[in-house]
Design an enzyme around this catalytic site. Structure first.
Site, PDB file in Angstrom:
ATOM      1  N   GLU A  71     -11.421  18.290 -14.825  1.00  0.00           N
ATOM      2  CA  GLU A  71     -12.881  18.119 -14.911  1.00  0.00           C
ATOM      3  C   GLU A  71     -13.339  17.836 -16.342  1.00  0.00           C
ATOM      4  O   GLU A  71     -14.407  18.290 -16.764  1.00  0.00           O
ATOM      5  CB  GLU A  71     -13.615  19.344 -14.340  1.00  0.00           C
ATOM      6  CG  GLU A  71     -13.235  19.712 -12.930  1.00  0.00           C
ATOM      7  CD  GLU A  71     -13.395  18.569 -11.943  1.00  0.00           C
ATOM      8  OE1 GLU A  71     -14.180  17.648 -12.216  1.00  0.00           O
ATOM      9  OE2 GLU A  71     -12.706  18.588 -10.912  1.00  0.00           O
ATOM     10  N   GLY A  72     -12.561  17.081 -17.073  1.00  0.00           N
ATOM     11  CA  GLY A  72     -12.916  16.737 -18.453  1.00  0.00           C
ATOM     12  C   GLY A  72     -12.160  17.613 -19.423  1.00  0.00           C
ATOM     13  O   GLY A  72     -12.420  18.811 -19.525  1.00  0.00           O
TER      14      GLY A  72
END
Length: 618
Positions: free
Chosen positions: A466-467
């Site tokens: 997620e990043g």
């Protein structure tokens, strides 16, 4: 102090979550209904998740050539979670939801993450369906989102590709109109997709009737070439099994094929997959003919407008980032509780300075040693502080959706600034808490006889998905603190300033208030210094140290808020729990907050040691 007592304190003593039921959307709720949800989730987590955390770690998903096989415990846990109603907890009553505040939903989900993050709950399914509730058509919401909320279908997000991990502008998956009537399908403009997606969690399993993939792909331009950059990216619903306009399975498999299962360091109970879209393994001939007229290409339905896929997907990604922060927090918390229990029961050594070398004296429990207390305090300050941060962000989500226009706009701005911290800070520091939990166990912590090594392995993912850490840092320093002429950062500083003013009036906390004042000023000065040349390369070379300092300052503020709430406790809070929160606050201010000076020194000087390192010098 139990997890439930900590959650109750944060929800009701600090965030005043009970007051949310005064708002129209939550008017059918009360403290009793909130507690009933927490009770149910705590029970399911205790009965269906926690006893099987080690089992799903050792019995990894495997593919038998036809199906992905998961332990029966995973099926039972998923069924219990779906039946609890938590997949649709925040949705309208008309969608089968509970219209529950996100604050309560996030708190309730924390029990599952603490019990077994590896089994998983419904973060991606809920996020997938929530995205469709904002960007999908009414029929897409009815056919796909509603069935996800009920647990009949599950959902994924398909962004990364083998050659393009975090660089989404470089995705190569193509989507072309499926025949001349592609715009007349009631489920949405119908396309055929061809490409590969990597790192797809829950991408293949038999837990639900169907899996609904949300896939980023590019529609070729008039010249047949893909449009460069992110503006060419669109978003598509690609079901594993085709459905009709009533949501019934047609009996036809879509051309989505499992290319392989990834074998991971942790989170081993959750399938993580490489998926091939449109490779021809399951040709679909019943629509417009496919990319080459032969049935090749996976059938997908456009979500939103062409070229706006990334904007739509960020709705799911931002929600997922808070979910990742909660997962990281609760893995840290699980390790903290395990090492606390171990330290209270493990005898070893004798007190320093009181006959410590006299072997005839009885040993003391290791919790009586100062260094073990240091490691426990560090874990407590990281994990309970992170949980407070995540619930504060969840409260901002409710404010954004149900507050008046001014309050909603302020909540939106604060969320923009705090989301990178909500994702990144727990993923770094609650991982450190897991490392300390292993250390407290000594050699035993390095064995599989105790659970703390699994907590560390499971948590190591959270700095990546997620990043990644670096991307969150560039988002914070390169975008979030600058957006809208720095309004979000100014608003955060205003909130911190209000806390400082309150704490200055409390003798026990005034020194902390002064330290936070100085820390805030250092962060503000460093932000200006980083961008003083106006050159992104100068500013962003040290984005991660900036984020570390920024995050520690935010957590210092959160702990000061928690301490203020603890000192105004009611009779439901014990003296010991109040003392624990005040001591954890003191630890954070004396041992952690001073670290920001070193981090910010390289930011202020725009140090280029790392950026200018020649490749051949490595």
């Amino acid at each position: 102090m139990s997890l439930r007592s900590t959650v109750d304190f944060l929800l009701y003593q600090w965030l005043d979550a009970e007051a949310l039921n005064q708002r129209a959307r939550f008017a059918d709720h009360s403290r009793e209904t909130f507690d009933a949800v927490l009770d149910t989730c705590e029970r399911i987590a205790r009965e269906k998740y926690a006893p099987f955390n080690r089992l799903v770690d050792t019995q990894e998903p495997h593919f038998d050539g036809e199906r992905v096989i998961l332990p029966q415990a995973t099926h039972d846990a998923h069924k219990a979670y779906a039946e609890s109603g938590m997949l649709s907890a925040a949705q309208d009553f008309e969608m089968g939801g509970m219209q529950l505040p996100y604050t309560i939903e996030a708190a309730a989900n924390s029990f599952f993450a603490c019990a077994s993050v590896s089994i998983g709950s419904g973060m991606l399914t809920t996020g997938n369906a929530n995205l469709l509730m904002v960007h999908g058509t009414p029929l897409q919401q009815e056919v796909f989102a509603k069935n996800e909320f009920s647990g009949r279908f599950s959902g994924t997000m398909c962004l990364s590709e083998p050659q393009a991990g975090s660089s989404l502008s470089d995705v190569l998956t193509r989507a072309v109109p499926d025949g001349d009537g592609f715009e007349t399908d009631p489920l949405g403009a119908r396309y055929r997709l061809k490409g590969n997606k990597m790192w797809i969690s829950a991408g293949e399993h038999e837990l639900t009737e169907n899996i609904i993939h949300l896939v980023l792909a590019k529609i070729p331009g008039p010249d047949g070439k893909l449009i460069a950059g992110t503006r060419g990216i669109s978003l598509f619903i690609v079901p594993k099994k085709l459905v009709d306009a009533a949501g019934a399975l047609t009996g036809e498999r879509n051309d989505v094929a499992l290319a392989g299962l990834n074998h991971k360091l942790g989170w081993r109970g959750t399938t993580n997959t490489l998926l091939n879209f449109g490779e021809g393994k399951y040709p679909v001939l019943s629509t417009g003919g496919g990319l080459d007229g032969s049935g090749a290409g996976a059938v997908g339905y456009l979500v939103g407008q062409p070229g706006e896929g990334l904007r739509c997907m960020f709705h799911m990604m931002n929600e997922a980032r808070i979910g990742v922060g909660i997962a990281a927090t609760m893995l840290g918390m699980a390790g903290y509780y395990a090492s606390l229990d171990y330290a209270r029961n493990r005898p070893q050594g004798r007190p320093v300075g009181t006959g410590g070398k006299d072997a005839s004296r009885p040993q003391v429990r290791i919790i009586e040693h100062a260094d073990v207390k240091r490691m426990l305090l560090a874990q407590k300050s990281y994990c309970e502080g992170a949980l407070a941060l995540e619930l504060y962000c969840a409260r901002l989500v409710d404010e954004q959706h149900t507050g008046d226009a001014q309050a909603a706009d302020k909540a939106r701005l604060l969320l923009e600034v705090l989301t990178p911290i909500a994702k990144s800070w727990p993923s770094e520091w609650c991982l450190e808490a897991n490392s300390l939990a292993i250390q407290i166990h000594g050699g035993y912590g390095y064995t599989r006889d105790f659970p703390v090594e699994q907590y560390w392995r499971d948590n190591r993912l959270n700095m990546i998905h997620e990043g990644t850490h670096g991307i969150q840092a560039m988002d914070l320093l390169g975008r979030k603190v600058l957006m809208e002429n720095g309004r979000g950062l100014a608003l955060l500083a205003e909130r911190i300033g209000a806390t400082i003013a309150r704490a200055n009036a409390v003798p026990e906390l005034s020194a902390h208030a002064d330290a936070l004042t100085q820390a805030l000023r250092q962060v503000q000065d460093a932000t200006q210094a980083a961008w003083s040349t106006g050159t992104p390369g100068d500013a962003l070379a040290n984005a991660v140290p900036y984020m570390q300092a920024f995050g520690h300052t935010v957590l210092a503020w959160i702990w000061l808020e928690v301490a203020l709430a603890a000192l105004t406790m009611d009779a439901t809070q014990s003296i010991a729990s109040t003392a624990g929160r005040i001591r954890a606050t003191s630890y954070f201010y004396r041992y952690e907050l001073p670290k920001i000076g070193a981090w910010l020194n390289v930011v202020v000087s725009r140090d280029q040691t790392c950026a200018e390192m020649p490749e051949d010098a490595f």
